[in-house]
Design a protein around this motif. Structure first.
Motif, PDB file in Angstrom:
ATOM      1  N   CYS A  44       0.849  -1.177   0.000  1.00  0.00           N
ATOM      2  CA  CYS A  44       0.000   0.000   0.000  1.00  0.00           C
ATOM      3  C   CYS A  44       0.891   1.235   0.000  1.00  0.00           C
ATOM      4  O   CYS A  44       1.892   1.288   0.722  1.00  0.00           O
ATOM      5  CB  CYS A  44      -0.923   0.023   1.219  1.00  0.00           C
ATOM      6  N   GLN A  45       0.510   2.227  -0.828  1.00  0.00           N
ATOM      7  CA  GLN A  45       1.275   3.466  -0.907  1.00  0.00           C
ATOM      8  C   GLN A  45       0.478   4.672  -0.406  1.00  0.00           C
ATOM      9  O   GLN A  45       0.816   5.806  -0.705  1.00  0.00           O
ATOM     10  CB  GLN A  45       1.724   3.713  -2.351  1.00  0.00           C
ATOM     11  N   CYS A  46      -0.566   4.417   0.375  1.00  0.00           N
ATOM     12  CA  CYS A  46      -1.329   5.553   0.898  1.00  0.00           C
ATOM     13  C   CYS A  46      -0.467   6.335   1.895  1.00  0.00           C
ATOM     14  O   CYS A  46       0.505   5.820   2.451  1.00  0.00           O
ATOM     15  CB  CYS A  46      -2.640   5.095   1.538  1.00  0.00           C
ATOM     16  N   THR A  47      -0.826   7.566   2.099  1.00  0.00           N
ATOM     17  CA  THR A  47      -0.063   8.427   3.005  1.00  0.00           C
ATOM     18  C   THR A  47      -0.057   7.869   4.423  1.00  0.00           C
ATOM     19  O   THR A  47       0.963   7.925   5.116  1.00  0.00           O
ATOM     20  CB  THR A  47      -0.639   9.858   2.977  1.00  0.00           C
ATOM     21  N   GLN A  48      -1.179   7.295   4.873  1.00  0.00           N
ATOM     22  CA  GLN A  48      -1.231   6.730   6.222  1.00  0.00           C
ATOM     23  C   GLN A  48      -0.213   5.588   6.379  1.00  0.00           C
ATOM     24  O   GLN A  48       0.491   5.518   7.387  1.00  0.00           O
ATOM     25  CB  GLN A  48      -2.633   6.228   6.529  1.00  0.00           C
ATOM     26  N   CYS A  49      -0.162   4.692   5.410  1.00  0.00           N
ATOM     27  CA  CYS A  49       0.794   3.579   5.495  1.00  0.00           C
ATOM     28  C   CYS A  49       2.235   4.068   5.398  1.00  0.00           C
ATOM     29  O   CYS A  49       3.116   3.559   6.085  1.00  0.00           O
ATOM     30  CB  CYS A  49       0.508   2.531   4.415  1.00  0.00           C
ATOM     31  N   ARG A  50       2.475   5.058   4.547  1.00  0.00           N
ATOM     32  CA  ARG A  50       3.840   5.604   4.453  1.00  0.00           C
ATOM     33  C   ARG A  50       4.271   6.196   5.788  1.00  0.00           C
ATOM     34  O   ARG A  50       5.377   5.969   6.248  1.00  0.00           O
ATOM     35  CB  ARG A  50       3.916   6.667   3.361  1.00  0.00           C
ATOM     36  N   ARG A  51       3.389   6.936   6.397  1.00  0.00           N
ATOM     37  CA  ARG A  51       3.769   7.585   7.659  1.00  0.00           C
ATOM     38  C   ARG A  51       3.875   6.592   8.809  1.00  0.00           C
ATOM     39  O   ARG A  51       4.758   6.705   9.652  1.00  0.00           O
ATOM     40  CB  ARG A  51       2.793   8.699   7.982  1.00  0.00           C
ATOM     41  N   SER A  52       2.974   5.612   8.859  1.00  0.00           N
ATOM     42  CA  SER A  52       3.033   4.666   9.989  1.00  0.00           C
ATOM     43  C   SER A  52       4.208   3.702   9.868  1.00  0.00           C
ATOM     44  O   SER A  52       4.705   3.211  10.878  1.00  0.00           O
ATOM     45  CB  SER A  52       1.714   3.904  10.131  1.00  0.00           C
ATOM     46  N   THR A  53       4.680   3.440   8.640  1.00  0.00           N
ATOM     47  CA  THR A  53       5.826   2.536   8.467  1.00  0.00           C
ATOM     48  C   THR A  53       7.134   3.282   8.261  1.00  0.00           C
ATOM     49  O   THR A  53       8.202   2.670   8.292  1.00  0.00           O
ATOM     50  CB  THR A  53       5.631   1.605   7.248  1.00  0.00           C
ATOM     51  N   SER A  54       7.055   4.589   8.027  1.00  0.00           N
ATOM     52  CA  SER A  54       8.236   5.406   7.719  1.00  0.00           C
ATOM     53  C   SER A  54       8.964   4.887   6.481  1.00  0.00           C
ATOM     54  O   SER A  54      10.188   4.913   6.396  1.00  0.00           O
ATOM     55  CB  SER A  54       9.217   5.445   8.904  1.00  0.00           C
ATOM     56  N   HIS A  55       8.195   4.412   5.496  1.00  0.00           N
ATOM     57  CA  HIS A  55       8.784   3.849   4.291  1.00  0.00           C
ATOM     58  C   HIS A  55       7.978   4.256   3.068  1.00  0.00           C
ATOM     59  O   HIS A  55       6.891   4.790   3.196  1.00  0.00           O
ATOM     60  CB  HIS A  55       8.859   2.319   4.408  1.00  0.00           C
ATOM     61  N   LEU A  56       8.511   3.968   1.891  1.00  0.00           N
ATOM     62  CA  LEU A  56       7.836   4.321   0.642  1.00  0.00           C
ATOM     63  C   LEU A  56       6.511   3.595   0.467  1.00  0.00           C
ATOM     64  O   LEU A  56       5.593   4.103  -0.166  1.00  0.00           O
ATOM     65  CB  LEU A  56       8.737   4.013  -0.559  1.00  0.00           C
ATOM     66  N   PHE A  57       6.424   2.373   0.989  1.00  0.00           N
ATOM     67  CA  PHE A  57       5.177   1.617   0.951  1.00  0.00           C
ATOM     68  C   PHE A  57       5.201   0.559   2.036  1.00  0.00           C
ATOM     69  O   PHE A  57       6.249   0.182   2.543  1.00  0.00           O
ATOM     70  CB  PHE A  57       4.907   0.992  -0.427  1.00  0.00           C
ATOM     71  N   PHE A  58       4.011   0.125   2.391  1.00  0.00           N
ATOM     72  CA  PHE A  58       3.808  -0.931   3.394  1.00  0.00           C
ATOM     73  C   PHE A  58       3.680  -2.233   2.627  1.00  0.00           C
ATOM     74  O   PHE A  58       2.861  -2.352   1.733  1.00  0.00           O
ATOM     75  CB  PHE A  58       2.547  -0.593   4.189  1.00  0.00           C
ATOM     76  N   ILE A  59       4.498  -3.235   2.957  1.00  0.00           N
ATOM     77  CA  ILE A  59       4.394  -4.547   2.335  1.00  0.00           C
ATOM     78  C   ILE A  59       4.003  -5.551   3.408  1.00  0.00           C
ATOM     79  O   ILE A  59       4.543  -5.526   4.513  1.00  0.00           O
ATOM     80  CB  ILE A  59       5.682  -4.954   1.604  1.00  0.00           C
ATOM     81  N   TRP A  60       3.034  -6.397   3.083  1.00  0.00           N
ATOM     82  CA  TRP A  60       2.470  -7.302   4.080  1.00  0.00           C
ATOM     83  C   TRP A  60       2.256  -8.698   3.543  1.00  0.00           C
ATOM     84  O   TRP A  60       2.272  -8.938   2.347  1.00  0.00           O
ATOM     85  CB  TRP A  60       1.135  -6.781   4.587  1.00  0.00           C
ATOM     86  N   GLN A  61       1.992  -9.609   4.487  1.00  0.00           N
ATOM     87  CA  GLN A  61       1.444 -10.934   4.209  1.00  0.00           C
ATOM     88  C   GLN A  61       0.176 -11.011   5.042  1.00  0.00           C
ATOM     89  O   GLN A  61       0.197 -10.809   6.253  1.00  0.00           O
ATOM     90  CB  GLN A  61       2.405 -12.058   4.589  1.00  0.00           C
ATOM     91  N   LYS A  62      -0.946 -11.261   4.373  1.00  0.00           N
ATOM     92  CA  LYS A  62      -2.239 -11.338   5.037  1.00  0.00           C
ATOM     93  C   LYS A  62      -2.443 -12.760   5.556  1.00  0.00           C
ATOM     94  O   LYS A  62      -2.220 -13.734   4.847  1.00  0.00           O
ATOM     95  CB  LYS A  62      -3.349 -10.982   4.048  1.00  0.00           C
ATOM     96  N   VAL A  63      -2.881 -12.857   6.803  1.00  0.00           N
ATOM     97  CA  VAL A  63      -3.082 -14.139   7.475  1.00  0.00           C
ATOM     98  C   VAL A  63      -4.467 -14.117   8.135  1.00  0.00           C
ATOM     99  O   VAL A  63      -4.876 -13.076   8.659  1.00  0.00           O
ATOM    100  CB  VAL A  63      -2.001 -14.349   8.568  1.00  0.00           C
ATOM    101  N   PRO A  64      -5.175 -15.240   8.132  1.00  0.00           N
ATOM    102  CA  PRO A  64      -6.435 -15.257   8.885  1.00  0.00           C
ATOM    103  C   PRO A  64      -6.161 -14.921  10.358  1.00  0.00           C
ATOM    104  O   PRO A  64      -5.232 -15.466  10.964  1.00  0.00           O
ATOM    105  CB  PRO A  64      -6.936 -16.695   8.741  1.00  0.00           C
TER     106      PRO A  64
END
Length: 180
Positions: A44-64
């Motif tokens: 995700c490259q939204c501003t919220q994710c950039r600011r909360s991760t302090s990175h260009l984008f948030f990269i994740w693995q989704k798990v139940p």
């Protein structure tokens, strides 16, 4: 340039462990037998994710969420922040590590790849894992980006718009790529 989608993901983990920088919060996630590592990896490259991760984008693995548990003796330092109502961003109040994004009441939890323990992410200590973890870990399976990319209307020209990882899956322009 060959797309990462064409690459094999390599070995797939049955579980991962991880936690925050200071070590006060630790977790474990077990993957369902039918877990699709491609569909459940994204950015995700939204501003919220950039600011909360302090990175260009948030990269994740989704798990139940039902396959995720805290393993630390206490979760007293776990706090949630809500940029958007109903969407929790979990973090450690002691060290500030961003530990998850989760839609409250939703079935999944998105785990930031950077919080996964080195053993599972890139194989540090694999020789002591008793064969549970391969020499190079499971990073390719966990961080492949094939599941989708959100808020790419916020791409940074010449930087994030040209990354092979971000080109691996479908792009969303401010809408969620897939519903939870």
């Amino acid at each position: 340039m060959e797309s990462i989608v064409a690459y094999e993901l390599g070995p797939l983990p049955e579980k991962i462990t991880g936690g925050c920088l200071c070590g006060s919060l630790k977790y474990e996630a077990h993957f369902p037998e039918n877990h699709d590592f491609k569909d459940n990896s994204g950015t995700c490259q939204c501003t919220q994710c950039r600011r909360s991760t302090s990175h260009l984008f948030f990269i994740w693995q989704k798990v139940p969420f039902s396959h995720f548990k805290w393993t630390s003796p206490s979760t007293d330092s776990l706090k949630n922040f809500y940029c958007t109502p109903g969407n929790a961003r979990g973090f450690c109040s002691s060290c500030g590590t961003f530990l998850y994004w989760r839609r409250e009441g939703g079935p999944n939890i998105n785990i930031p790849i950077g919080t996964i323990d080195p053993l599972y992410l890139f194989g540090e200590g694999w020789e002591d894992s008793g064969g549970e973890v391969p020499k190079n870990g499971f990073g390719r399976a966990l961080a492949n980006g094939c599941g989708g990319h959100e808020w790419t209307r916020n791409e940074i020209a010449g930087v994030t718009d040209e990354l092979e990882l971000v080109g691996a899956g479908p792009k969303g322009r401010g809408e969620r790529v897939e519903a939870e």
